[in-house]
Design an enzyme around this catalytic site. Structure first.
Site, PDB file in Angstrom:
ATOM      1  N   GLY A   1       0.798  -1.230   0.000  1.00 21.37           N
ATOM      2  CA  GLY A   1       0.000   0.000   0.000  1.00 21.37           C
ATOM      3  C   GLY A   1       0.828   1.277   0.000  1.00 21.37           C
ATOM      4  O   GLY A   1       0.275   2.371   0.103  1.00 21.37           O
TER       5      GLY A   1
ATOM      6  N   LYS B   1      -4.448  -5.199   3.821  1.00 19.96           N
ATOM      7  CA  LYS B   1      -5.548  -6.100   4.177  1.00 19.96           C
ATOM      8  C   LYS B   1      -5.617  -6.377   5.680  1.00 19.96           C
ATOM      9  O   LYS B   1      -4.571  -6.514   6.324  1.00 19.96           O
ATOM     10  CB  LYS B   1      -5.368  -7.428   3.438  1.00 19.96           C
ATOM     11  CG  LYS B   1      -5.394  -7.257   1.931  1.00 19.96           C
ATOM     12  CD  LYS B   1      -4.747  -8.413   1.220  1.00 19.96           C
ATOM     13  CE  LYS B   1      -4.567  -8.087  -0.258  1.00 19.96           C
ATOM     14  NZ  LYS B   1      -3.682  -9.027  -0.945  1.00 19.96           N
TER      15      LYS B   1
ATOM     16  N   GLU C   1      -4.555 -10.372  -8.547  1.00 18.96           N
ATOM     17  CA  GLU C   1      -5.462  -9.483  -7.816  1.00 18.96           C
ATOM     18  C   GLU C   1      -6.311  -8.648  -8.783  1.00 18.96           C
ATOM     19  O   GLU C   1      -5.801  -8.115  -9.769  1.00 18.96           O
ATOM     20  CB  GLU C   1      -4.660  -8.540  -6.916  1.00 18.96           C
ATOM     21  CG  GLU C   1      -3.902  -9.277  -5.819  1.00 18.96           C
ATOM     22  CD  GLU C   1      -3.340  -8.353  -4.755  1.00 18.96           C
ATOM     23  OE1 GLU C   1      -3.073  -8.850  -3.647  1.00 18.96           O
ATOM     24  OE2 GLU C   1      -3.145  -7.144  -5.021  1.00 18.96           O
TER      25      GLU C   1
ATOM     26  N   GLU D   1      -2.801  -6.355 -10.013  1.00 15.79           N
ATOM     27  CA  GLU D   1      -1.399  -6.766  -9.897  1.00 15.79           C
ATOM     28  C   GLU D   1      -1.288  -8.261  -9.649  1.00 15.79           C
ATOM     29  O   GLU D   1      -2.267  -8.931  -9.308  1.00 15.79           O
ATOM     30  CB  GLU D   1      -0.669  -5.990  -8.793  1.00 15.79           C
ATOM     31  CG  GLU D   1      -1.110  -6.341  -7.402  1.00 15.79           C
ATOM     32  CD  GLU D   1      -0.115  -5.875  -6.333  1.00 15.79           C
ATOM     33  OE1 GLU D   1       1.058  -5.597  -6.636  1.00 15.79           O
ATOM     34  OE2 GLU D   1      -0.536  -5.803  -5.172  1.00 15.79           O
TER      35      GLU D   1
ATOM     36  N   ARG E   1       4.310 -14.799  -4.868  1.00  8.87           N
ATOM     37  CA  ARG E   1       4.729 -15.459  -3.625  1.00  8.87           C
ATOM     38  C   ARG E   1       3.514 -16.064  -2.946  1.00  8.87           C
ATOM     39  O   ARG E   1       2.398 -15.845  -3.375  1.00  8.87           O
ATOM     40  CB  ARG E   1       5.345 -14.422  -2.686  1.00  8.87           C
ATOM     41  CG  ARG E   1       4.372 -13.284  -2.460  1.00  8.87           C
ATOM     42  CD  ARG E   1       4.849 -12.287  -1.456  1.00  8.87           C
ATOM     43  NE  ARG E   1       4.231 -10.986  -1.648  1.00  8.87           N
ATOM     44  CZ  ARG E   1       3.018 -10.634  -1.309  1.00  8.87           C
ATOM     45  NH1 ARG E   1       2.227 -11.500  -0.704  1.00  8.87           N
ATOM     46  NH2 ARG E   1       2.535  -9.432  -1.532  1.00  8.87           N
TER      47      ARG E   1
ATOM     48  N   ARG F   1      -6.273 -10.661  10.701  1.00  8.80           N
ATOM     49  CA  ARG F   1      -4.856 -10.462  11.052  1.00  8.80           C
ATOM     50  C   ARG F   1      -4.786  -9.718  12.386  1.00  8.80           C
ATOM     51  O   ARG F   1      -5.413  -8.661  12.543  1.00  8.80           O
ATOM     52  CB  ARG F   1      -4.164  -9.613   9.992  1.00  8.80           C
ATOM     53  CG  ARG F   1      -4.192 -10.219   8.612  1.00  8.80           C
ATOM     54  CD  ARG F   1      -3.306  -9.402   7.685  1.00  8.80           C
ATOM     55  NE  ARG F   1      -3.468  -9.845   6.310  1.00  8.80           N
ATOM     56  CZ  ARG F   1      -2.715  -9.408   5.308  1.00  8.80           C
ATOM     57  NH1 ARG F   1      -1.749  -8.518   5.551  1.00  8.80           N
ATOM     58  NH2 ARG F   1      -2.904  -9.839   4.079  1.00  8.80           N
TER      59      ARG F   1
HETATM   60  P1  ADP Z   1       0.047  -2.899  -3.159  1.00  6.98           P
HETATM   61  O1  ADP Z   1       0.889  -3.693  -4.099  1.00  6.98           O
HETATM   62  O2  ADP Z   1       0.771  -1.763  -2.526  1.00  6.98           O
HETATM   63  O3  ADP Z   1      -0.711  -3.748  -2.191  1.00  6.98           O
HETATM   64  P2  ADP Z   1      -2.302  -2.752  -4.926  1.00  6.98           P
HETATM   65  O4  ADP Z   1      -2.170  -2.314  -6.328  1.00  6.98           O
HETATM   66  O5  ADP Z   1      -2.446  -4.216  -4.662  1.00  6.98           O
HETATM   67  O6  ADP Z   1      -1.050  -2.178  -4.091  1.00  6.98           O
HETATM   68  O7  ADP Z   1      -3.505  -2.010  -4.231  1.00  6.98           O
HETATM   69  C1  ADP Z   1      -3.792  -2.149  -2.844  1.00  6.98           C
HETATM   70  C2  ADP Z   1      -5.230  -1.746  -2.576  1.00  6.98           C
HETATM   71  O8  ADP Z   1      -5.437  -0.384  -2.947  1.00  6.98           O
HETATM   72  C3  ADP Z   1      -6.260  -2.532  -3.363  1.00  6.98           C
HETATM   73  O9  ADP Z   1      -6.612  -3.727  -2.729  1.00  6.98           O
HETATM   74  C4  ADP Z   1      -7.420  -1.574  -3.403  1.00  6.98           C
HETATM   75  O10 ADP Z   1      -8.161  -1.610  -2.202  1.00  6.98           O
HETATM   76  C5  ADP Z   1      -6.726  -0.225  -3.518  1.00  6.98           C
HETATM   77  N1  ADP Z   1      -6.593   0.170  -4.941  1.00  6.98           N
HETATM   78  C6  ADP Z   1      -5.561  -0.116  -5.780  1.00  6.98           C
HETATM   79  N2  ADP Z   1      -5.778   0.361  -7.013  1.00  6.98           N
HETATM   80  C7  ADP Z   1      -6.994   0.961  -6.982  1.00  6.98           C
HETATM   81  C8  ADP Z   1      -7.800   1.659  -7.949  1.00  6.98           C
HETATM   82  N3  ADP Z   1      -7.398   1.852  -9.197  1.00  6.98           N
HETATM   83  N4  ADP Z   1      -9.001   2.128  -7.541  1.00  6.98           N
HETATM   84  C9  ADP Z   1      -9.447   1.970  -6.259  1.00  6.98           C
HETATM   85  N5  ADP Z   1      -8.732   1.337  -5.313  1.00  6.98           N
HETATM   86  C10 ADP Z   1      -7.524   0.838  -5.649  1.00  6.98           C
END
Ligand code: ADP
Length: 447
Positions: free
Chosen positions: A165, A237, A275, A288, A292, A336
């Site tokens: 995040g 999460k 994801e 993404e 892992r 968690r």
């Molecule tokens: P990281 O790799 O840092 O975990 P992610 O790309 O998986 O980042 O995004 C983490 C969370 O951020 C997602 O689960 C979602 O809740 C929020 N998020 C990411 N991209 C978007 C988007 N385009 N619009 C709304 N929420 C998003």
């Protein structure tokens, strides 16, 4: 099968891998920093070896130390867990050069997954919908503006090397976009040593749905179903479950197909996660690929009866995937529990756990490295435990999980168990009306 496996991690995931090795008759070798000398993973493993001082950069992240430890102990393979070196293409490639099997995907697949902007394009080329956004990295503020005007505000500026995040900034207007790009770029450089950022449309009210993938070296790729992880704090999460209440069977099948296509597009082997975001209008978009084992893998294990860590070991040893058709049964939810004080804006709460009580009972699993007298070090991620409930129905899993979280005691160290219990018991969670805004309803209003 391997005879000796080194576990390049700590905490609950190291303990999890040690137990998988034990069940398979593999000798487990733990590595530990001086701060973790008396940690459970160092005590439970068949053998353990010190790899340096407490700072992660000098121990768990220090590749030469890990490789030396593997060589000294005659390990044939290394399990990286999650975090630390698990998504380091460099580490996976050095392991390969040293003839030590890296239990994970190839360095090439790790590189592609880790470059989120390039991965988006590869997955799009494989025919999977991605969130509308920039094609590649944002070169300059004007470029960001052009993309934003095309896709429409609000937009999210994301670090291409991002994770956890970090390096994400939302911009609602043209006026705030430039600042969001600057902040995300600076944050990305500081956190990941890579300042590249890209743009995505910010999907308001979207739910996080991911699919567990496993690929073997014989070209087979399977999915073990979805997990919903829409309850998050700062994009991290907090509570995860399967099955998702947001999916119909036909949508589930469509998304599973897209997840497999994404994995094949990346050339994926071993355990990984595709994801997606599911928008309120029912459209889904890839965001993404995590190369892992995930923190939340146990909920999938609880409903499929597949041991994903053991599958990882088998696949890494060259065996073909065994479970060709998985039929998930029942429901599972994970909370968690962190060493943090929710009353004090989630301030970390390291220290000695004078006494601890871990919950149990039918359908409850606790993945943890805690014991009474354990000192939670201040150097690492503050995850204390994962409490996982399984039920024949979602309602039963909710009752079991909330009751188990009520029981969770760590005297001397604050934890987030009670907060999770309140969320899981709450009306919105029970209705399955999940979203990234849900947590806010449970935080003190002065924040
Ligand atoms: P990281 O790799 O840092 O975990 P992610 O790309 O998986 O980042 O995004 C983490 C969370 O951020 C997602 O689960 C979602 O809740 C929020 N998020 C990411 N991209 C978007 C988007 N385009 N619009 C709304 N929420 C998003």
């Amino acid at each position: 099968m391997f005879k000796r496996v080194l576990i390049a991690n700590r905490g609950e995931i190291a303990v999890r891998v040690i137990r998988a090795c034990r069940e398979m008759g593999i000798t487990s070798i733990a590595v530990y920093s001086t701060a973790d000398k008396n940690s459970l993973h160092a005590l439970l493993a068949d053998e353990s070896i010190c790899i340096g001082p407490p700072e992660p950069s000098e121990s768990y992240l220090k590749i030469p130390n890990i490789i030396s430890a593997a060589e000294i102990t005659d390990a044939q393979a290394v399990h990286p867990g999650y975090g630390f070196l698990s998504e380091s293409a460099k580490f996976a490639s050095i392991c390969r050069d040293c003839h030590i099997t890296f239990i994970g995907p190839t360095p090439e697949a790790i590189s592609l997954s880790g470059d989120k902007s390039a991965c988006r394009q590869a997955v799009k080329a494989a025919g999977v919908p991605i969130v509308p956004g920039s094609e590649g990295i944002i070169k300059e503020p004007q470029h960001a503006l052009e993309v934003a005007q095309k896709i429409g505000f609000p937009v999210l500026v994301k670090a291409s090397a991002g994770g956890g995040g970090k390096g994400m900034r939302i911009a609602h207007t043209e006026a705030t976009l430039k600042n969001a790009v600057t902040l995300a770029t600076t944050e990305a450089q500081a956190a990941f040593g890579d300042s590249g950022v890209y743009l995505e449309k910010f999907l308001e009210g979207a739910r996080h749905i991911e699919f567990q993938i496993m690929g073997d070296s014989h070209g087979r790729v399977f999915t073990y179903g979805e997990r919903e992880c829409s309850i998050q704090r700062r994009h991290q999460k907090l509570i995860e479950e399967t099955p998702s209440t947001a999916l119909s069977n036909s949508l589930r099948a469509k998304m599973a197909k897209a997840a497999l296509r994404a994995a094949k597009g990346i050339g994926y082997t071993n355990a990984g996660t595709a994801e997606f975001l599911l928008a309120p209008d029912g459209q889904f978009f890839f965001i993404e690929f995590n190369a892992r084992i995930q923190v939340e893998h146990p909920v999938t294990e609880e409903v499929t009866s597949v041991d994903l860590v053991q599958e990882q070991l088998r696949v890494a040893a060259g065996e073909a995937l065994s479970s060709s058709s998985v039929r998930p049964e029942g429901a599972s939810i994970e909370a968690r529990v962190y060493a943090e004080d929710p009353e004090m804006n989630f301030r970390p709460s390291p220290g000695i756990i004078k006494r601890c009580h871990l919950p149990g009972g039918p359908g409850i699993r606790v993945d943890t490295h805690l014991f009474s007298g354990y000192e939670v070090p201040r150097y690492y991620d503050s995850l204390l435990a994962k409490v996982i409930a399984r039920g024949q129905t979602r309602d039963q899993a909710i009752e079991r999980l909330s009751g188990a979280l009520d029981e969770f005691v760590t005297e001397g160290v604050k934890n987030t168990a009670k907060l999770c219990a309140r969320i899981v018991r709450g009306d919105r969670f029970r209705r399955g009306d999940l979203g990234p805004d849900l947590l806010e309803e449970y935080l003190p209003s002065d924040r």
